[in-house]
Design an enzyme around this catalytic site. Structure first.
Site, PDB file in Angstrom:
ATOM      1  CB  VAL A   1      46.107  35.773  46.800  1.00 14.32           C
ATOM      2  CG1 VAL A   1      47.416  35.281  47.399  1.00 14.32           C
ATOM      3  CG2 VAL A   1      45.827  35.078  45.480  1.00 14.32           C
ATOM      4  CB  SER A   2      42.309  39.517  48.446  1.00 11.39           C
ATOM      5  OG  SER A   2      42.257  39.012  49.763  1.00 11.39           O
ATOM      6  CB  THR A   3      44.025  41.092  43.962  1.00  8.38           C
ATOM      7  OG1 THR A   3      45.436  40.967  44.212  1.00  8.38           O
ATOM      8  CG2 THR A   3      43.402  41.985  45.024  1.00  8.38           C
TER       9      THR A   3
ATOM     10  CD  GLN B   1      47.052  39.898  47.038  1.00  9.45           C
ATOM     11  OE1 GLN B   1      45.906  39.472  47.014  1.00  9.45           O
ATOM     12  NE2 GLN B   1      47.606  40.405  48.131  1.00  9.45           N
TER      13      GLN B   1
END
Length: 204
Positions: free
Chosen positions: A13-15, A18
Site C-alpha cells: 500500500v502506498s500510504t 492504508q
C-alpha cells in the site's frame, strides 16, 4: 502447479493510512485453495510502486534472483509497479528465472498460455508507450528550438583569465574544469590551443 512450489506473496500500500489486510486475506485464501503450502509473505506499507527500491520488494527480488521463489502471487499488477515499461521489465526477469506470476484481480496466471499471451501484449504496449514518449520529447525540443529556446542546461562562459592563473599555479585540467564549472574537453582545448606557459610569456 503442484503444492510444493515456493510461493511468495507480495502486498503493498502506498500510504501508512492504508492497510494490506484485504489483499492478504484474498491472497491467503486463494493460496490455500490452490494447495500452496510453502508460502512466504513480503509486505511494503507506505511505499509507492513508482519506487524501484522498496524494503520488502528488495528482499523478495533477491530471493527470486537466487532461485528461492517459483511463484509470485500479487493482488493486482499495479502492486508490482506503476509504469508499463517497469512492469514489463519485471515480467521479463520472472520469465527468465522460470518464476510464475499470478495476479488475483486481473486473473492472470503466467503458467497458462493465456497468461503468457497477456505478458506478450504488455511488452508490445510498453514499446508503444516508450515510442510515444520519445516522439513527444523530440516534438517538444523541435518546438523549443523554433521559439529560440535553448535546449539543455545553459553553458557557462569560459573564464580564460582565471584558468590561466590556475594553470600557472600547476593545476591540472580536471581540477580547473571543476573550479570553472566547465567540461574537461573545453579546458583541454584551451590548454592545447590558447594557453601560453609563463616562461614563454615573459620571453616575449
Amino acid at each position: 502447479m503442484a503444492g510444493n512450489h515456493k510461493v511468495a506473496i507480495y502486498a503493498r500500500v502506498s500510504t501508512d493510512e492504508q492497510t494490506v489486510d484485504p489483499q492478504l486475506r484474498d491472497l491467503r485464501e486463494y493460496a490455500a485453495n490452490r494447495g500452496w503450502r510453502d508460502v512466504q509473505e513480503f509486505v511494503d506499507v507506505g511505499v509507492s510502486g513508482a519506487k524501484d527500491s522498496r524494503p520488502a520488494w528488495n528482499r523478495l527480488w533477491d530471493a527470486i534472483q537466487k532461485g528461492r521463489v517459483k511463484v509470485l502471487f500479487v493482488h493486482a499488477l499495479d502492486r508490482l509497479g506503476r509504469s508499463l515499461p517497469h512492469l514489463v521489465k519485471i515480467l521479463s526477469t520472472l520469465v527468465e528465472r522460470d518464476v510464475v506470476l499470478v495476479s488475483f484481480r486481473e486473473n492472470i496466471d503466467l503458467s497458462t498460455s493465456t497468461g503468457r499471451m497477456v505478458a506478450g501484449l504488455f511488452s508490445v504496449l510498453a514499446d508503444y508507450e516508450l515510442s510515444i514518449i520519445r516522439e513527444r520529447t523530440k516534438a517538444g525540443m523541435r518546438a523549443a528550438r523554433a521559439r529560440g529556446s535553448q535546449i539543455g542546461p545553459k553553458k557557462r562562459p569560459f573564464d580564460a583569465d582565471k584558468a590561466t592563473r590556475l594553470r600557472d599555479q600547476g593545476w591540472g585540467q580536471i581540477r580547473i574544469a571543476r573550479e570553472l564549472g566547465v567540461g574537461v574537453g573545453r579546458v583541454n582545448r584551451w590548454v592545447k590551443e590558447e594557453y601560453v606557459p609563463p616562461d614563454r610569456r615573459t620571453s616575449r
